[in-house]
Design a protein around this motif. Structure first.
Motif, PDB file in Angstrom:
ATOM      1  N   THR A  65       0.831  -1.206   0.000  1.00  9.78           N
ATOM      2  CA  THR A  65       0.000   0.000   0.000  1.00  9.78           C
ATOM      3  C   THR A  65       0.865   1.256   0.000  1.00  9.78           C
ATOM      4  O   THR A  65       0.514   2.272  -0.615  1.00  9.78           O
TER       5      THR A  65
ATOM      6  N   ARG B 112      -6.548  -0.571   0.460  1.00  8.92           N
ATOM      7  CA  ARG B 112      -5.511  -1.615   0.484  1.00  8.92           C
ATOM      8  C   ARG B 112      -5.556  -2.297  -0.885  1.00  8.92           C
ATOM      9  O   ARG B 112      -5.946  -3.465  -1.004  1.00  8.92           O
TER      10      ARG B 112
ATOM     11  N   GLY C   2      -1.555   3.537  -2.236  1.00  8.36           N
ATOM     12  CA  GLY C   2      -2.591   3.783  -1.236  1.00  8.36           C
ATOM     13  C   GLY C   2      -3.186   5.167  -1.366  1.00  8.36           C
ATOM     14  O   GLY C   2      -4.403   5.347  -1.229  1.00  8.36           O
TER      15      GLY C   2
END
Length: 211
Positions: free
Chosen positions: A96, A141, A173
């Motif tokens: 992420t 995620r 992310g």
């Protein structure tokens, strides 16, 4: 050192989902030994919808075992490697937090992070939960789509060496969060020149509309 826990491949197959036939390549399985990394995919891997999956900028999909464990807790059941349809299940790597343009050396292949995943209904099919895509996206995620800069071979157990990380700091992310929660962040997202061209076009539209 971060490493690849499993390498997962699979070809398109027809399944029944919500009463209708669907052809999908999301059902991947871990394989043993070395796997050839080609420009548009891993050897033995295939996609059913080539407009939305596969190709140069979605050649390989990586997802962290740590994020699978998060979802296992959310869903209240175990999730195996490849549960998100990923090609590479990683351990010890903040996927992420991977920066767009970050380059990973795995085995003899060199891969570049180019965009996060945006879920479609087939992710719900894979998990047997039609509502799951609506949960997956906002959770930010997303896993990372990679393009192949240098073809080669890789396998389970290989170390993941981050050879390059751009200074702009735009992570997969952040891009996922911006898409689902705050599209006014478009100028920030577009600060990543390595963002996949199709994604860049989408974010250019968001920026124009915001202006």
């Amino acid at each position: 050192m971060p490493y690849v826990r499993s390498v997962n491949v699979g070809g398109p197959q027809e399944v029944t989902w919500l009463g209708r036939p669907v052809v999908t390549g999301i059902f991947k399985r871990p394989v043993e030994g070395r796997v050839r990394v080609r420009r548009h995919n891993l050897e033995g891997d295939g996609q059913a919808d080539l407009e939305k999956h596969g190709g140069e900028y979605k050649a390989v999909y990586a997802y962290a075992r740590e994020d699978l464990d998060f979802w296992a807790g959310e869903l209240g059941r175990d999730l195996s490697d490849s549960a998100m349809g990923e090609n590479l299940t990683t351990v010890g790597l903040d996927v992420t937090g991977a920066v767009i343009g970050e380059r990973w050396r795995i085995g003899s292949a060199l891969l570049e992070v180019v965009q996060p995943r945006r879920p479609c209904f087939k992710l719900g099919l894979r998990l047997g939960d039609p509502d799951f895509p609506q949960r997956f996206g906002p959770a930010a995620r997303p896993g990372a789509y990679l393009r192949v800069l240098e073809e080669g071979e890789l396998g389970a157990g290989d170390e993941i060496v981050v050879e390059h990380r751009p200074a702009h700091g735009v992570t997969v992310g952040l891009v996922a969060y911006a898409y689902f929660h705050d599209k006014s962040l478009a100028p920030r997202v577009l600060a990543a020149p390595e963002l996949a061209p199709g994604a860049r076009q989408t974010w250019e539209r968001f920026r124009r509309h915001a202006g």
